[in-house]
Design a protein around this motif. Structure first.
Motif, short mmCIF file in Angstrom:
data_model
loop_
_atom_site.label_atom_id
_atom_site.label_comp_id
_atom_site.label_asym_id
_atom_site.label_seq_id
_atom_site.Cartn_x
_atom_site.Cartn_y
_atom_site.Cartn_z
N ILE A 34 36.55 32.02 47.90
CA ILE A 34 36.14 31.41 46.46
C ILE A 34 36.79 32.39 45.62
N ALA A 35 37.44 31.60 44.59
CA ALA A 35 38.33 32.31 43.25
C ALA A 35 37.76 31.82 42.17
N TRP A 36 37.97 32.76 41.15
CA TRP A 36 37.95 32.36 39.83
C TRP A 36 39.18 32.55 39.22
N PHE A 37 39.57 31.64 38.30
CA PHE A 37 40.89 31.51 37.59
C PHE A 37 40.44 31.27 36.34
N ARG A 75 47.64 28.88 34.12
CA ARG A 75 46.19 29.42 34.63
C ARG A 75 46.58 30.79 35.27
N GLU A 76 45.62 31.51 35.31
CA GLU A 76 45.69 32.98 35.99
C GLU A 76 44.60 33.39 36.97
N PHE A 77 45.04 33.97 37.91
CA PHE A 77 43.95 34.27 38.82
C PHE A 77 43.18 35.63 38.32
N VAL A 78 41.78 35.64 38.60
CA VAL A 78 40.93 36.38 37.92
C VAL A 78 40.23 37.31 39.03
N SER A 79 39.44 36.81 39.94
CA SER A 79 39.00 37.34 41.18
C SER A 79 38.71 36.41 42.19
N SER A 80 38.42 36.91 43.39
CA SER A 80 38.01 36.08 44.63
C SER A 80 37.26 36.85 45.64
N TYR A 133 40.31 41.67 42.59
CA TYR A 133 40.33 41.51 41.16
C TYR A 133 41.67 41.58 40.55
N ALA A 134 42.00 40.76 39.40
CA ALA A 134 43.32 40.97 38.60
C ALA A 134 43.00 42.21 37.99
N ASP A 135 44.06 42.82 37.82
CA ASP A 135 44.16 44.25 37.00
C ASP A 135 43.46 44.25 35.68
N SER A 136 43.65 43.08 34.99
CA SER A 136 43.28 43.02 33.71
C SER A 136 41.91 43.06 33.81
N VAL A 137 40.94 42.49 34.61
CA VAL A 137 39.40 42.66 34.68
C VAL A 137 38.94 43.62 35.55
N LYS A 138 39.58 44.35 36.25
CA LYS A 138 38.96 45.25 37.21
C LYS A 138 38.23 46.17 36.52
N GLY A 139 37.24 46.41 36.86
CA GLY A 139 36.21 47.59 36.16
C GLY A 139 35.23 46.89 35.17
#
Length: 119
Positions: free
Chosen positions: A34-37, A45-50, A60-66
């Protein structure tokens, strides 16, 4: 076929938090990733997390990590995206999607939920 429904979007000030939900019906998540884009206006559209349901592995994408955390509720067949320390650049329509194991395509998508972060 899995039907996905997102909820939890809204308007929040920078630095605030939101929790998105992705509820599945039709099938359980047990054999899926399951993933969030997200897609911002004028951007791809970009990947966020899965999350891989069977193992619990998360990415996680680097932009949202942490700042963002993906999690699940087995009993509710629901995946969450906890978003903290939100930034204006996080503004987008957020979609959840599922990919059956051993495949490369995300086969089902939700309708999306709008997240707007004001500065």
């Amino acid at each position: 076929q899995v039907r996905l429904v997102e909820s939890g979007g809204g308007l929040v000030q920078a630095g605030g938090s939101l929790r998105l939900s992705c509820a599945a019906s039709g099938r359980t998540f047990s054999s899926y990733t399951i993933a969030w884009f997200r897609q911002a206006p004028g951007k791809e559209r970009e990947f966020v997390s899965s999350l891989r349901w069977s193992s619990g592995s998360t990415y996680y994408a680097d932009s949202v990590k942490g700042r963002f955390t993906i999690s699940r509720d087995n009993a509710k067949n629901t995946v969450y995206l906890q978003m903290n320390s939100l930034k204006p650049e996080d503004t987008a329509v957020y979609y959840c999607a599922v990919r059956p194991l051993a495949t490369v395509e995300f086969s089902s998508w939700g309708q999306g939920t709008q997240v707007t972060v004001s500065s």
